[in-house]
Write a protein that holds these residues in place. Structure first.
Motif, PDB file in Angstrom:
ATOM      1  N   SER A 191     -48.309 -27.691  17.434  1.00 38.89           N
ATOM      2  CA  SER A 191     -47.306 -28.664  17.860  1.00 38.89           C
ATOM      3  C   SER A 191     -47.700 -30.064  17.401  1.00 38.89           C
ATOM      4  CB  SER A 191     -47.150 -28.634  19.378  1.00 38.89           C
ATOM      5  OG  SER A 191     -46.272 -29.648  19.821  1.00 38.89           O
ATOM      6  N   ALA A 192     -49.009 -30.381  17.489  1.00 47.50           N
ATOM      7  CA  ALA A 192     -49.487 -31.679  17.022  1.00 47.50           C
ATOM      8  C   ALA A 192     -49.253 -31.829  15.526  1.00 47.50           C
ATOM      9  CB  ALA A 192     -50.978 -31.828  17.340  1.00 47.50           C
ATOM     10  N   ARG A 193     -49.458 -30.764  14.790  1.00 47.04           N
ATOM     11  CA  ARG A 193     -49.232 -30.793  13.338  1.00 47.04           C
ATOM     12  C   ARG A 193     -47.767 -31.144  13.040  1.00 47.04           C
ATOM     13  NH1 ARG A 193     -52.761 -28.307  10.109  1.00 47.04           N
ATOM     14  NH2 ARG A 193     -53.301 -26.677  11.620  1.00 47.04           N
ATOM     15  N   ALA A 194     -46.858 -30.516  13.757  1.00 44.00           N
ATOM     16  CA  ALA A 194     -45.438 -30.776  13.540  1.00 44.00           C
ATOM     17  C   ALA A 194     -45.071 -32.206  13.945  1.00 44.00           C
ATOM     18  CB  ALA A 194     -44.599 -29.769  14.326  1.00 44.00           C
ATOM     19  N   THR A 195     -45.653 -32.694  15.047  1.00 45.14           N
ATOM     20  CA  THR A 195     -45.356 -34.046  15.521  1.00 45.14           C
ATOM     21  C   THR A 195     -45.802 -35.096  14.519  1.00 45.14           C
ATOM     22  OG1 THR A 195     -45.506 -33.388  17.843  1.00 45.14           O
ATOM     23  CG2 THR A 195     -45.829 -35.723  17.348  1.00 45.14           C
ATOM     24  N   VAL A 196     -46.998 -34.941  14.007  1.00 42.34           N
ATOM     25  CA  VAL A 196     -47.512 -35.897  13.019  1.00 42.34           C
ATOM     26  C   VAL A 196     -46.653 -35.862  11.762  1.00 42.34           C
ATOM     27  CG1 VAL A 196     -49.472 -36.496  11.552  1.00 42.34           C
ATOM     28  CG2 VAL A 196     -49.858 -35.818  13.925  1.00 42.34           C
ATOM     29  N   GLY A 197     -46.278 -34.660  11.333  1.00 45.10           N
ATOM     30  CA  GLY A 197     -45.427 -34.543  10.163  1.00 45.10           C
ATOM     31  C   GLY A 197     -44.104 -35.269  10.334  1.00 45.10           C
ATOM     32  N   ARG A 198     -43.481 -35.116  11.503  1.00 43.63           N
ATOM     33  CA  ARG A 198     -42.216 -35.813  11.760  1.00 43.63           C
ATOM     34  C   ARG A 198     -42.415 -37.324  11.753  1.00 43.63           C
ATOM     35  NH1 ARG A 198     -41.528 -31.551  15.468  1.00 43.63           N
ATOM     36  NH2 ARG A 198     -42.330 -32.859  17.158  1.00 43.63           N
ATOM     37  N   PHE A 199     -43.506 -37.785  12.336  1.00 44.75           N
ATOM     38  CA  PHE A 199     -43.748 -39.223  12.450  1.00 44.75           C
ATOM     39  C   PHE A 199     -43.860 -39.886  11.083  1.00 44.75           C
ATOM     40  CE2 PHE A 199     -46.715 -42.855  12.949  1.00 44.75           C
ATOM     41  CZ  PHE A 199     -45.962 -43.632  13.821  1.00 44.75           C
ATOM     42  N   VAL A 200     -44.444 -39.202  10.121  1.00 45.38           N
ATOM     43  CA  VAL A 200     -44.625 -39.808   8.791  1.00 45.38           C
ATOM     44  C   VAL A 200     -43.540 -39.373   7.814  1.00 45.38           C
ATOM     45  CG1 VAL A 200     -47.110 -40.016   9.124  1.00 45.38           C
ATOM     46  CG2 VAL A 200     -46.196 -37.988   7.962  1.00 45.38           C
ATOM     47  N   GLY A 201     -42.506 -38.705   8.295  1.00 42.25           N
ATOM     48  CA  GLY A 201     -41.391 -38.349   7.424  1.00 42.25           C
ATOM     49  C   GLY A 201     -41.702 -37.265   6.422  1.00 42.25           C
ATOM     50  N   ALA A 202     -42.534 -36.294   6.812  1.00 38.89           N
ATOM     51  CA  ALA A 202     -42.863 -35.194   5.904  1.00 38.89           C
ATOM     52  C   ALA A 202     -41.629 -34.361   5.592  1.00 38.89           C
ATOM     53  CB  ALA A 202     -43.940 -34.314   6.528  1.00 38.89           C
ATOM     54  N   ARG A 203     -41.569 -33.866   4.369  1.00 41.48           N
ATOM     55  CA  ARG A 203     -40.492 -32.965   3.978  1.00 41.48           C
ATOM     56  C   ARG A 203     -40.749 -31.576   4.558  1.00 41.48           C
ATOM     57  NH1 ARG A 203     -41.891 -36.526  -0.677  1.00 41.48           N
ATOM     58  NH2 ARG A 203     -43.863 -35.448  -0.363  1.00 41.48           N
ATOM     59  N   ASP A 219     -42.378 -43.470   5.895  1.00 48.28           N
ATOM     60  CA  ASP A 219     -41.506 -42.298   5.745  1.00 48.28           C
ATOM     61  C   ASP A 219     -41.747 -41.697   4.370  1.00 48.28           C
ATOM     62  OD1 ASP A 219     -39.354 -40.517   5.312  1.00 48.28           O
ATOM     63  OD2 ASP A 219     -38.129 -41.587   6.769  1.00 48.28           O
ATOM     64  N   LEU A 220     -42.522 -40.642   4.339  1.00 53.55           N
ATOM     65  CA  LEU A 220     -42.929 -40.026   3.079  1.00 53.55           C
ATOM     66  C   LEU A 220     -41.724 -39.598   2.254  1.00 53.55           C
ATOM     67  CD1 LEU A 220     -45.510 -39.218   1.554  1.00 53.55           C
ATOM     68  CD2 LEU A 220     -45.449 -37.035   2.766  1.00 53.55           C
ATOM     69  N   ALA A 221     -40.769 -38.958   2.894  1.00 52.07           N
ATOM     70  CA  ALA A 221     -39.599 -38.468   2.167  1.00 52.07           C
ATOM     71  C   ALA A 221     -38.758 -39.624   1.641  1.00 52.07           C
ATOM     72  CB  ALA A 221     -38.759 -37.573   3.066  1.00 52.07           C
ATOM     73  N   ALA A 222     -38.556 -40.657   2.453  1.00 50.33           N
ATOM     74  CA  ALA A 222     -37.744 -41.800   2.034  1.00 50.33           C
ATOM     75  C   ALA A 222     -38.411 -42.557   0.891  1.00 50.33           C
ATOM     76  CB  ALA A 222     -37.491 -42.732   3.211  1.00 50.33           C
ATOM     77  N   LEU A 223     -39.729 -42.691   0.945  1.00 55.03           N
ATOM     78  CA  LEU A 223     -40.454 -43.351  -0.137  1.00 55.03           C
ATOM     79  C   LEU A 223     -40.422 -42.535  -1.415  1.00 55.03           C
ATOM     80  CD1 LEU A 223     -43.698 -44.606   1.671  1.00 55.03           C
ATOM     81  CD2 LEU A 223     -41.858 -46.029   0.746  1.00 55.03           C
ATOM     82  N   ALA A 263     -56.589 -33.930  17.158  1.00 58.26           N
ATOM     83  CA  ALA A 263     -55.229 -33.638  16.707  1.00 58.26           C
ATOM     84  C   ALA A 263     -54.200 -33.967  17.783  1.00 58.26           C
ATOM     85  CB  ALA A 263     -55.117 -32.164  16.310  1.00 58.26           C
ATOM     86  N   VAL A 264     -54.457 -33.544  19.023  1.00 57.85           N
ATOM     87  CA  VAL A 264     -53.471 -33.818  20.078  1.00 57.85           C
ATOM     88  C   VAL A 264     -53.425 -35.306  20.397  1.00 57.85           C
ATOM     89  CG1 VAL A 264     -53.671 -31.497  21.041  1.00 57.85           C
ATOM     90  CG2 VAL A 264     -55.067 -33.352  22.007  1.00 57.85           C
ATOM     91  N   ALA A 265     -54.568 -36.000  20.264  1.00 60.30           N
ATOM     92  CA  ALA A 265     -54.574 -37.446  20.481  1.00 60.30           C
ATOM     93  C   ALA A 265     -53.719 -38.150  19.426  1.00 60.30           C
ATOM     94  CB  ALA A 265     -56.004 -37.978  20.446  1.00 60.30           C
ATOM     95  N   LEU A 266     -53.875 -37.742  18.171  1.00 61.88           N
ATOM     96  CA  LEU A 266     -53.093 -38.341  17.098  1.00 61.88           C
ATOM     97  C   LEU A 266     -51.603 -38.085  17.305  1.00 61.88           C
ATOM     98  CD1 LEU A 266     -52.929 -39.850  14.468  1.00 61.88           C
ATOM     99  CD2 LEU A 266     -53.567 -37.760  13.256  1.00 61.88           C
ATOM    100  N   ALA A 267     -51.262 -36.890  17.718  1.00 58.58           N
ATOM    101  CA  ALA A 267     -49.854 -36.578  17.981  1.00 58.58           C
ATOM    102  C   ALA A 267     -49.321 -37.400  19.152  1.00 58.58           C
ATOM    103  CB  ALA A 267     -49.699 -35.084  18.273  1.00 58.58           C
ATOM    104  N   ALA A 268     -50.132 -37.587  20.185  1.00 62.47           N
ATOM    105  CA  ALA A 268     -49.701 -38.397  21.329  1.00 62.47           C
ATOM    106  C   ALA A 268     -49.451 -39.837  20.905  1.00 62.47           C
ATOM    107  CB  ALA A 268     -50.750 -38.337  22.439  1.00 62.47           C
ATOM    108  N   ALA A 269     -50.301 -40.363  20.028  1.00 58.39           N
ATOM    109  CA  ALA A 269     -50.089 -41.715  19.519  1.00 58.39           C
ATOM    110  C   ALA A 269     -48.782 -41.796  18.739  1.00 58.39           C
ATOM    111  CB  ALA A 269     -51.263 -42.132  18.645  1.00 58.39           C
ATOM    112  N   CYS A 270     -48.508 -40.784  17.927  1.00 61.19           N
ATOM    113  CA  CYS A 270     -47.252 -40.771  17.165  1.00 61.19           C
ATOM    114  C   CYS A 270     -46.044 -40.763  18.099  1.00 61.19           C
ATOM    115  CB  CYS A 270     -47.209 -39.559  16.239  1.00 61.19           C
ATOM    116  SG  CYS A 270     -48.408 -39.620  14.881  1.00 61.19           S
ATOM    117  N   ARG A 271     -46.109 -39.974  19.166  1.00 58.64           N
ATOM    118  CA  ARG A 271     -44.993 -39.927  20.121  1.00 58.64           C
ATOM    119  C   ARG A 271     -44.801 -41.274  20.801  1.00 58.64           C
ATOM    120  NH1 ARG A 271     -47.179 -34.752  21.169  1.00 58.64           N
ATOM    121  NH2 ARG A 271     -48.389 -35.557  22.928  1.00 58.64           N
ATOM    122  N   ALA A 272     -45.895 -41.937  21.159  1.00 57.00           N
ATOM    123  CA  ALA A 272     -45.798 -43.223  21.849  1.00 57.00           C
ATOM    124  C   ALA A 272     -45.283 -44.324  20.925  1.00 57.00           C
ATOM    125  CB  ALA A 272     -47.159 -43.606  22.423  1.00 57.00           C
TER     126      ALA A 272
END
Length: 443
Positions: free
Chosen positions: A75-87, A203-207, A279-288
């Protein structure tokens, strides 16, 4: 004094921390070193505390807590991916930090690499075993883009690795334009977002960039995790970054030699027990940060950075460092020189006499400092979510006092660092057991 923080911003741990001064007083710590490491968000610390009772093995355990932790990691992997605009077809690999992420990518690049000379050492040094060409940045962004075009045409690299924001001056480059130039020349683009992601939307995809690396400890999640996000093909073809359990599909021994079938990325590069808490800490930061990274964060930091730059410019003998005069944006990182005092002495006095934390040195960007200062050390003040106008004003007043009157305490160099002599502060307040016999102890 209690820090006055914007109610729109997530809270950080330690915003009201008090520290001792050499004169015996205690003051609220002004942490102006967020570019090196940022404090954890309170939401991050709280989430880690929630996870700890469930902590168990990941991916290979049948127990309930193991299943929970496996779910948390993915779940953390998916959250981080969304935060940075992964394809949708990008892969998110957890690493230790940006340096580790770039080192992983270096093992995967199938051809030459091009970088600018203003990069952090993590990007400059990663390609030691790969053909690597360094382009000198121009005095302007426009000139730098022209230099990149020439470098891409001359060297025909497989990859252009470029910073999102300078860790020395905070200046950004027009990444969308750089990606277009590189792709037109047949090169992929990797963005070092360590200094950009805490301050601006990435945003990786937008860039249109191909890879992105960042560190949790700069993104308010200092629990030992970073990420490399990007296209799968090179990462699936690369040798395992950390060979070990979890990275393989099977291992057999035939005639005294191992025969290994590796898993695809991300598992291929995450051998051993993963850093679940990181990993979960990084995902929590992305959510916040997600609700505020486009609005409240840049507004807060632009105001404070402008206040800081304006204040320092008015101090005689202080020179701000900048790469360009036409950068499209600057994050809240400000480096400067004090003409009459060594940078290390300025930083030591700011800490010991004023309770202000800054950075001094060449900031793991020696070629850039060679250009900007002739190789001399500088002072860097960097703001994050916990920064306040009071912090900025305290720094400007303190620097002005140092310029006008010099330090108010005695200092000496020890092991290349300026330190107060004597230093009556307790520099090990969290020590367990005795301090007797520790090297370098004043007491």
């Amino acid at each position: 004094m209690t820090a006055v923080l914007s109610p729109a911003l997530p809270l950080t741990v330690g915003a009201d921390l008090e520290v001792p001064l050499v004169d015996g007083r205690r003051v609220r710590y002004a942490d102006l070193d967020a570019a090196a490491s940022a404090p954890p968000l309170q939401a991050v610390a709280d989430h880690v505390a929630e996870v700890l009772p469930y902590y168990a093995s990941v991916h290979r355990g049948a127990g309930y807590t193991s299943r929970v932790c496996t779910s948390l990691l993915e779940s953390a992997r998916a959250t981080v991916g969304r935060f940075v605009g992964a394809r949708t077809d990008d892969v998110v690999v957890f690493t230790r930090n940006t340096t580790d992420a770039v080192a992983l990518l270096a093992r995967a690049v199938p051809g030459p690499v091009l970088t600018l000379d203003l990069e952090h050492h993590a990007t400059l040094l990663a390609w030691r075993h790969t053909p690597h060409h360094v382009v000198a940045a121009g005095d302007t962004v426009r000139g730098t883009l022209d230099a990149l075009r020439d470098g891409l045409r001359t060297h025909r690299p497989a990859l252009l690795a470029v910073t999102g924001a300078s860790n020395v001056t905070g200046e950004t480059l027009p990444l969308t334009t750089i990606v277009e130039i590189a792709h037109a020349a047949g090169a992929r683009v990797a963005v070092d977002a360590a200094q950009l992601a805490p301050h601006r939307r990435v945003d990786l995809a937008a860039l249109g960039a191909d890879y992105l690396a960042l560190s949790g400890h700069k993104l308010y999640a200092p629990y030992g995790a970073g990420v490399l996000v990007g296209r799968r093909d090179w990462l699936d073809a690369a040798p395992a970054h950390l060979a070990g359990g979890g990275a393989v599909r099977s291992v057999a021994v035939t005639d005294g030699e191992t025969d290994t079938a590796w898993l695809p990325a991300p598992q291929r590069h995450e051998g051993g027990t993963p850093n679940l808490l990181g990993a979960v800490a990084l995902a929590a930061a992305c959510r916040a940060l997600e609700p505020v990274i486009d609005s409240a964060v840049p507004a807060h930091e632009r105001e404070l950075a402008a206040r800081l730059r304006a204040g320092l410019v008015d101090v005689p003998g202080v020179r701000l460092l900048e790469c360009f005069d036409d950068a499209p944006d600057q994050v809240a990182v400000v480096a400067f020189e004090v003409e009459t005092l060594p940078a290390g002495l300025v930083a030591a006095a700011l800490s010991a006499e004023h309770g202000i934390g800054v950075r001094d040195g060449r900031f793991c960007a020696h070629p850039l400092l060679d250009r900007l200062t002739g190789g001399r050390d500088a002072v860097r003040a960097s703001l994050g979510l916990a920064g306040t106008a009071d912090d900025v004003d305290r720094l400007v007043v303190a620097v002005a006092q140092l310029v006008a009157r010099g330090p108010g305490w005695t200092y000496a160099q020890r092991d290349g660092r300026w330190v107060p002599t004597p230093d009556p502060r307790d520099l090990d307040p969290l020590a367990v057991g005795t301090r007797e016999g520790l090297p370098g102890c004043d007491r």
